[in-house]
Design a protein around this motif. Sequence first.
Motif, PDB file in Angstrom:
ATOM      1  N   SER A 136     -15.248  19.926   1.290  1.00 22.99           N
ATOM      2  CA  SER A 136     -13.852  19.441   1.670  1.00 22.99           C
ATOM      3  C   SER A 136     -14.275  21.416   2.573  1.00 22.99           C
ATOM      4  O   SER A 136     -15.341  22.143   1.754  1.00 22.99           O
ATOM      5  N   LEU A 137     -12.708  21.984   2.316  1.00 23.45           N
ATOM      6  CA  LEU A 137     -12.416  23.394   2.825  1.00 23.45           C
ATOM      7  C   LEU A 137     -11.430  24.108   2.950  1.00 23.45           C
ATOM      8  O   LEU A 137     -10.286  23.093   2.918  1.00 23.45           O
TER       9      LEU A 137
ATOM     10  N   TYR B 125       2.596  16.745   8.216  1.00 28.13           N
ATOM     11  CA  TYR B 125       1.209  16.613   7.779  1.00 28.13           C
ATOM     12  C   TYR B 125       1.461  15.923   9.805  1.00 28.13           C
ATOM     13  O   TYR B 125       1.993  14.782   9.713  1.00 28.13           O
ATOM     14  N   ALA B 126       0.595  15.466  10.360  1.00 31.73           N
ATOM     15  CA  ALA B 126       0.013  14.953  11.788  1.00 31.73           C
ATOM     16  C   ALA B 126      -0.780  13.869  10.699  1.00 31.73           C
ATOM     17  O   ALA B 126      -1.067  13.569   9.500  1.00 31.73           O
ATOM     18  N   ASP B 127      -0.605  13.295  11.435  1.00 34.32           N
ATOM     19  CA  ASP B 127      -1.147  11.570  10.618  1.00 34.32           C
ATOM     20  C   ASP B 127      -2.218  11.704  10.829  1.00 34.32           C
ATOM     21  O   ASP B 127      -2.410  10.487   9.947  1.00 34.32           O
ATOM     22  N   SER B 128      -2.755  11.922  11.581  1.00 35.01           N
ATOM     23  CA  SER B 128      -4.726  12.501  11.235  1.00 35.01           C
ATOM     24  C   SER B 128      -5.338  12.919  10.220  1.00 35.01           C
ATOM     25  O   SER B 128      -6.378  12.779   9.205  1.00 35.01           O
ATOM     26  N   VAL B 129      -4.322  13.802   9.282  1.00 40.22           N
ATOM     27  CA  VAL B 129      -4.487  15.294   8.305  1.00 40.22           C
ATOM     28  C   VAL B 129      -3.690  14.170   7.111  1.00 40.22           C
ATOM     29  O   VAL B 129      -4.177  14.039   5.841  1.00 40.22           O
TER      30      VAL B 129
ATOM     31  N   ARG C 272     -12.451  15.135   2.705  1.00 42.47           N
ATOM     32  CA  ARG C 272     -12.739  14.343   3.182  1.00 42.47           C
ATOM     33  C   ARG C 272     -13.380  15.103   4.968  1.00 42.47           C
ATOM     34  O   ARG C 272     -12.708  14.283   5.508  1.00 42.47           O
ATOM     35  N   LEU C 273     -13.579  15.502   5.057  1.00 45.86           N
ATOM     36  CA  LEU C 273     -13.509  16.154   6.579  1.00 45.86           C
ATOM     37  C   LEU C 273     -13.888  15.589   7.268  1.00 45.86           C
ATOM     38  O   LEU C 273     -15.441  15.137   7.122  1.00 45.86           O
ATOM     39  N   LYS C 274     -13.704  15.343   8.804  1.00 41.92           N
ATOM     40  CA  LYS C 274     -14.279  14.349   9.389  1.00 41.92           C
ATOM     41  C   LYS C 274     -14.715  14.935  10.737  1.00 41.92           C
ATOM     42  O   LYS C 274     -14.587  16.472  10.895  1.00 41.92           O
TER      43      LYS C 274
ATOM     44  N   VAL D 183     -13.091  25.554  12.327  1.00 46.68           N
ATOM     45  CA  VAL D 183     -13.778  25.331  11.677  1.00 46.68           C
ATOM     46  C   VAL D 183     -14.978  23.784  12.274  1.00 46.68           C
ATOM     47  O   VAL D 183     -14.523  23.145  13.264  1.00 46.68           O
ATOM     48  N   THR D 184     -16.046  23.441  12.241  1.00 47.67           N
ATOM     49  CA  THR D 184     -17.128  23.072  12.475  1.00 47.67           C
ATOM     50  C   THR D 184     -16.764  21.398  11.959  1.00 47.67           C
ATOM     51  O   THR D 184     -17.755  22.131  10.121  1.00 47.67           O
ATOM     52  N   VAL D 185     -17.271  20.812  11.662  1.00 44.54           N
ATOM     53  CA  VAL D 185     -17.790  19.477  10.565  1.00 44.54           C
ATOM     54  C   VAL D 185     -18.496  18.689  11.511  1.00 44.54           C
ATOM     55  O   VAL D 185     -18.373  18.368  12.468  1.00 44.54           O
ATOM     56  N   SER D 186     -19.768  18.372  10.622  1.00 40.66           N
ATOM     57  CA  SER D 186     -21.051  18.248  11.622  1.00 40.66           C
ATOM     58  C   SER D 186     -21.346  16.980  10.626  1.00 40.66           C
ATOM     59  O   SER D 186     -20.366  16.351   9.316  1.00 40.66           O
ATOM     60  N   LYS D 187     -21.958  16.199  11.339  1.00 38.16           N
ATOM     61  CA  LYS D 187     -21.977  14.886  11.148  1.00 38.16           C
ATOM     62  C   LYS D 187     -23.127  14.516   9.962  1.00 38.16           C
ATOM     63  O   LYS D 187     -24.196  15.233   9.672  1.00 38.16           O
TER      64      LYS D 187
END
Length: 119
Positions: free
Chosen positions: A16-17, A58-62, A83-85, A115-119
């Motif tokens: 989370s962020l 909200y955007a559907d993606s979030v 639950r960042l992707k 914002v950078t989300v790594s796998k």
Amino acid sequence: VQLQASGGGMVQAGRSLRLSCAASGNTVSIVVMGWYRRAPGKQRELVAEITSGGITTYADSVKGRFTISETKDKNAWYLEMARLKPEDTAVYYCSADVSPLAGIQYKNWGQGTQVTVSK
């Protein structure tokens, strides 16, 4: 109205962020507070927004992962991102729709925060 975004960073997927936007100036004229993002190679898109009356979009993606909130004095608003992707990786911008006079409305932008989300 001047906007200052903060809170970006690098996190692993699933974490989370929280982003913050601090507003100054004629904040009483703010009618909509929002967050947008621009991913590499893509156009800027709406992430979430909240009206001065508390209506959220909200955007559907979030949906279900991100939550926008604001202080009642409209001096600050936040974007809680859970639950960042990896596809959430982008530069995030806060925005304010300002209406200083009836019939006049325009959008102000803050500087972006990465914002950078790594796998």
